[in-house]
Design a protein around this motif. Structure first.
Motif, PDB file in Angstrom:
ATOM      1  N   ALA A   9      -0.459  12.298   5.415  1.00 20.98           N
ATOM      2  CA  ALA A   9       0.318  12.445   4.187  1.00 20.98           C
ATOM      3  C   ALA A   9       0.544  11.060   3.579  1.00 20.98           C
ATOM      4  CB  ALA A   9       1.647  13.136   4.471  1.00 20.98           C
ATOM      5  N   HIS A  10       0.678  10.056   4.478  1.00 21.91           N
ATOM      6  CA  HIS A  10       0.762   8.653   4.062  1.00 21.91           C
ATOM      7  C   HIS A  10       0.592   7.788   5.300  1.00 21.91           C
ATOM      8  CE1 HIS A  10       4.862   8.367   5.698  1.00 21.91           C
ATOM      9  NE2 HIS A  10       5.077   9.545   5.123  1.00 21.91           N
ATOM     10  N   ALA A  11       0.209   6.534   5.083  1.00 25.40           N
ATOM     11  CA  ALA A  11       0.017   5.592   6.193  1.00 25.40           C
ATOM     12  C   ALA A  11       0.146   4.171   5.662  1.00 25.40           C
ATOM     13  CB  ALA A  11      -1.357   5.788   6.834  1.00 25.40           C
ATOM     14  N   ASN A  12       0.524   3.251   6.568  1.00 22.21           N
ATOM     15  CA  ASN A  12       0.569   1.850   6.169  1.00 22.21           C
ATOM     16  C   ASN A  12       0.344   0.938   7.365  1.00 22.21           C
ATOM     17  OD1 ASN A  12       3.007   1.861   7.517  1.00 22.21           O
ATOM     18  ND2 ASN A  12       4.193   1.038   5.832  1.00 22.21           N
ATOM     19  N   GLY A  21      -1.506  -3.022   3.818  1.00 20.42           N
ATOM     20  CA  GLY A  21      -2.291  -1.885   3.371  1.00 20.42           C
ATOM     21  C   GLY A  21      -1.448  -0.629   3.412  1.00 20.42           C
ATOM     22  N   GLU A  22      -1.592   0.209   2.380  1.00 24.52           N
ATOM     23  CA  GLU A  22      -0.773   1.419   2.309  1.00 24.52           C
ATOM     24  C   GLU A  22      -1.496   2.461   1.476  1.00 24.52           C
ATOM     25  OE1 GLU A  22       3.914   2.374   1.599  1.00 24.52           O
ATOM     26  OE2 GLU A  22       3.057   0.645   0.563  1.00 24.52           O
ATOM     27  N   ILE A  23      -1.443   3.719   1.927  1.00 24.28           N
ATOM     28  CA  ILE A  23      -2.032   4.824   1.177  1.00 24.28           C
ATOM     29  C   ILE A  23      -1.089   6.014   1.152  1.00 24.28           C
ATOM     30  CG2 ILE A  23      -4.418   4.167   1.693  1.00 24.28           C
ATOM     31  CD1 ILE A  23      -4.476   6.593   3.691  1.00 24.28           C
ATOM     32  N   GLY A  24      -1.339   6.899   0.206  1.00 23.94           N
ATOM     33  CA  GLY A  24      -0.690   8.200   0.172  1.00 23.94           C
ATOM     34  C   GLY A  24      -1.587   9.186   0.908  1.00 23.94           C
ATOM     35  N   GLN A  25      -1.732  10.382   0.376  1.00 21.73           N
ATOM     36  CA  GLN A  25      -2.538  11.415   1.024  1.00 21.73           C
ATOM     37  C   GLN A  25      -3.980  10.951   1.184  1.00 21.73           C
ATOM     38  OE1 GLN A  25      -3.244  15.041  -1.193  1.00 21.73           O
ATOM     39  NE2 GLN A  25      -3.610  16.194   0.687  1.00 21.73           N
ATOM     40  N   GLY A  26      -4.522  11.171   2.372  1.00 18.02           N
ATOM     41  CA  GLY A  26      -5.907  10.804   2.607  1.00 18.02           C
ATOM     42  C   GLY A  26      -6.247  10.713   4.066  1.00 18.02           C
ATOM     43  N   ILE A  27      -7.053   9.701   4.395  1.00 18.81           N
ATOM     44  CA  ILE A  27      -7.541   9.501   5.761  1.00 18.81           C
ATOM     45  C   ILE A  27      -7.219   8.086   6.210  1.00 18.81           C
ATOM     46  CG2 ILE A  27      -9.638   9.196   7.165  1.00 18.81           C
ATOM     47  CD1 ILE A  27     -10.895  11.507   5.638  1.00 18.81           C
ATOM     48  N   ASN A 121      -6.648  -1.675   3.448  1.00 18.58           N
ATOM     49  CA  ASN A 121      -7.120  -2.201   4.725  1.00 18.58           C
ATOM     50  C   ASN A 121      -5.985  -2.770   5.551  1.00 18.58           C
ATOM     51  OD1 ASN A 121      -9.620  -2.788   2.748  1.00 18.58           O
ATOM     52  ND2 ASN A 121     -10.325  -2.421   4.824  1.00 18.58           N
ATOM     53  N   GLY A 122      -6.249  -2.796   6.857  1.00 23.25           N
ATOM     54  CA  GLY A 122      -5.447  -3.611   7.742  1.00 23.25           C
ATOM     55  C   GLY A 122      -5.971  -5.031   7.620  1.00 23.25           C
ATOM     56  N   ARG A 123      -5.610  -5.892   8.549  1.00 23.96           N
ATOM     57  CA  ARG A 123      -6.100  -7.267   8.539  1.00 23.96           C
ATOM     58  C   ARG A 123      -6.911  -7.472   9.812  1.00 23.96           C
ATOM     59  NH1 ARG A 123      -1.668 -11.245   7.249  1.00 23.96           N
ATOM     60  NH2 ARG A 123      -1.979 -10.338   5.198  1.00 23.96           N
ATOM     61  N   PHE A 124      -8.176  -7.765   9.662  1.00 27.71           N
ATOM     62  CA  PHE A 124      -9.079  -7.896  10.794  1.00 27.71           C
ATOM     63  C   PHE A 124      -8.549  -8.920  11.794  1.00 27.71           C
ATOM     64  CE2 PHE A 124     -12.611  -9.375  13.254  1.00 27.71           C
ATOM     65  CZ  PHE A 124     -13.318  -8.215  13.522  1.00 27.71           C
ATOM     66  N   GLY A 125      -8.488  -8.527  13.052  1.00 31.57           N
ATOM     67  CA  GLY A 125      -8.105  -9.429  14.128  1.00 31.57           C
ATOM     68  C   GLY A 125      -6.618  -9.696  14.263  1.00 31.57           C
ATOM     69  N   ALA A 126      -5.813  -9.127  13.377  1.00 33.66           N
ATOM     70  CA  ALA A 126      -4.373  -9.386  13.414  1.00 33.66           C
ATOM     71  C   ALA A 126      -3.668  -8.419  14.362  1.00 33.66           C
ATOM     72  CB  ALA A 126      -3.787  -9.248  12.012  1.00 33.66           C
ATOM     73  N   ASP A 127      -2.464  -8.785  14.748  1.00 38.57           N
ATOM     74  CA  ASP A 127      -1.579  -7.881  15.479  1.00 38.57           C
ATOM     75  C   ASP A 127      -0.916  -7.016  14.417  1.00 38.57           C
ATOM     76  OD1 ASP A 127       0.103  -6.595  17.251  1.00 38.57           O
ATOM     77  OD2 ASP A 127       1.492  -8.281  17.419  1.00 38.57           O
ATOM     78  N   MET A 128      -1.352  -5.760  14.323  1.00 37.80           N
ATOM     79  CA  MET A 128      -0.911  -4.879  13.253  1.00 37.80           C
ATOM     80  C   MET A 128       0.033  -3.812  13.782  1.00 37.80           C
ATOM     81  SD  MET A 128      -4.553  -4.371  11.279  1.00 37.80           S
ATOM     82  CE  MET A 128      -5.590  -4.376  12.742  1.00 37.80           C
ATOM     83  N   LYS A 129       0.959  -3.428  12.946  1.00 30.35           N
ATOM     84  CA  LYS A 129       1.839  -2.293  13.199  1.00 30.35           C
ATOM     85  C   LYS A 129       1.405  -1.207  12.229  1.00 30.35           C
ATOM     86  CE  LYS A 129       4.075  -4.974  15.971  1.00 30.35           C
ATOM     87  NZ  LYS A 129       3.339  -5.277  17.170  1.00 30.35           N
ATOM     88  N   VAL A 130       0.878  -0.110  12.772  1.00 27.47           N
ATOM     89  CA  VAL A 130       0.328   0.970  11.962  1.00 27.47           C
ATOM     90  C   VAL A 130       1.273   2.164  12.023  1.00 27.47           C
ATOM     91  CG1 VAL A 130      -1.648   2.497  11.614  1.00 27.47           C
ATOM     92  CG2 VAL A 130      -2.006   0.178  12.494  1.00 27.47           C
ATOM     93  N   SER A 131       1.654   2.654  10.861  1.00 32.50           N
ATOM     94  CA  SER A 131       2.512   3.832  10.767  1.00 32.50           C
ATOM     95  C   SER A 131       1.796   4.888   9.948  1.00 32.50           C
ATOM     96  CB  SER A 131       3.836   3.494  10.075  1.00 32.50           C
ATOM     97  OG  SER A 131       4.542   2.524  10.794  1.00 32.50           O
TER      98      SER A 131
END
Length: 146
Positions: A9-12, A21-27, A121-131
């Motif tokens: 429904a959303h992700a960031n 990086g942030e999106i609404g509905q999608g993949i 996008n996320g950031r390549f090689g970074a320590d990312m927090k994905v929600s």
């Protein structure tokens, strides 16, 4: 090339407290690159991700693709997908592509995807927090071989 796609429904993605990086509905796609992967393999993965029918039609059936719903795509590099987990209790990463090769294909994939859909996008090689808010939940593992 390996990918995990999740209908969201959303992700960031947050890096060092900043949303990168942030999106609404999608993949949301977790993308793992292996040493033998090429642009042709990335193209096959992209074709599959964009055309995979995992969104509901008017009858509630998974019959629509990301492109059909004009959804968004969040691509996050995930080298651990290429891990060798067959033996022992610790993953081995010799099966993952070297960072320069992986980053090049990750950037290529995202650039090609942006020709068809909105991409974050996320950031390549970074320590990312994905929600994310997984919609369904709907999650698929994709494995595209050269």
């Amino acid at each position: 090339m390996k990918g995990v796609i999740q209908r969201v429904a959303h992700a960031n993605v947050v890096v060092d407290g900043e949303t990168v990086g942030e999106i609404g509905q999608g993949i949301m796609l977790l993308l793992g690159v292996e040493p033998e992967d090429t642009e042709a393999v990335a193209d096959k993965m992209l074709h599959k991700v964009l055309g995979y029918r995992i969104f509901s039609d008017a009858d509630g059936r998974m019959n629509l693709s990301l492109k059909d719903i004009a959804g968004e795509l969040l691509v996050v590099s995930q080298f651990t997908l290429a891990a060798d987990t067959r033996k022992g209790m610790r993953p081995g990463f010799s099966t993952a592509a070297k960072p320069d090769h992986a980053e090049r294909l990750y950037e290529y994939f995202s650039a090609e995807a942006s020709k068809s859909v909105t991409v974050a996008n996320g950031r390549f090689g970074a320590d990312m927090k994905v929600s994310l808010l997984n919609d369904g939940p709907v999650t698929f593992l994709m494995d595209i071989q050269p």
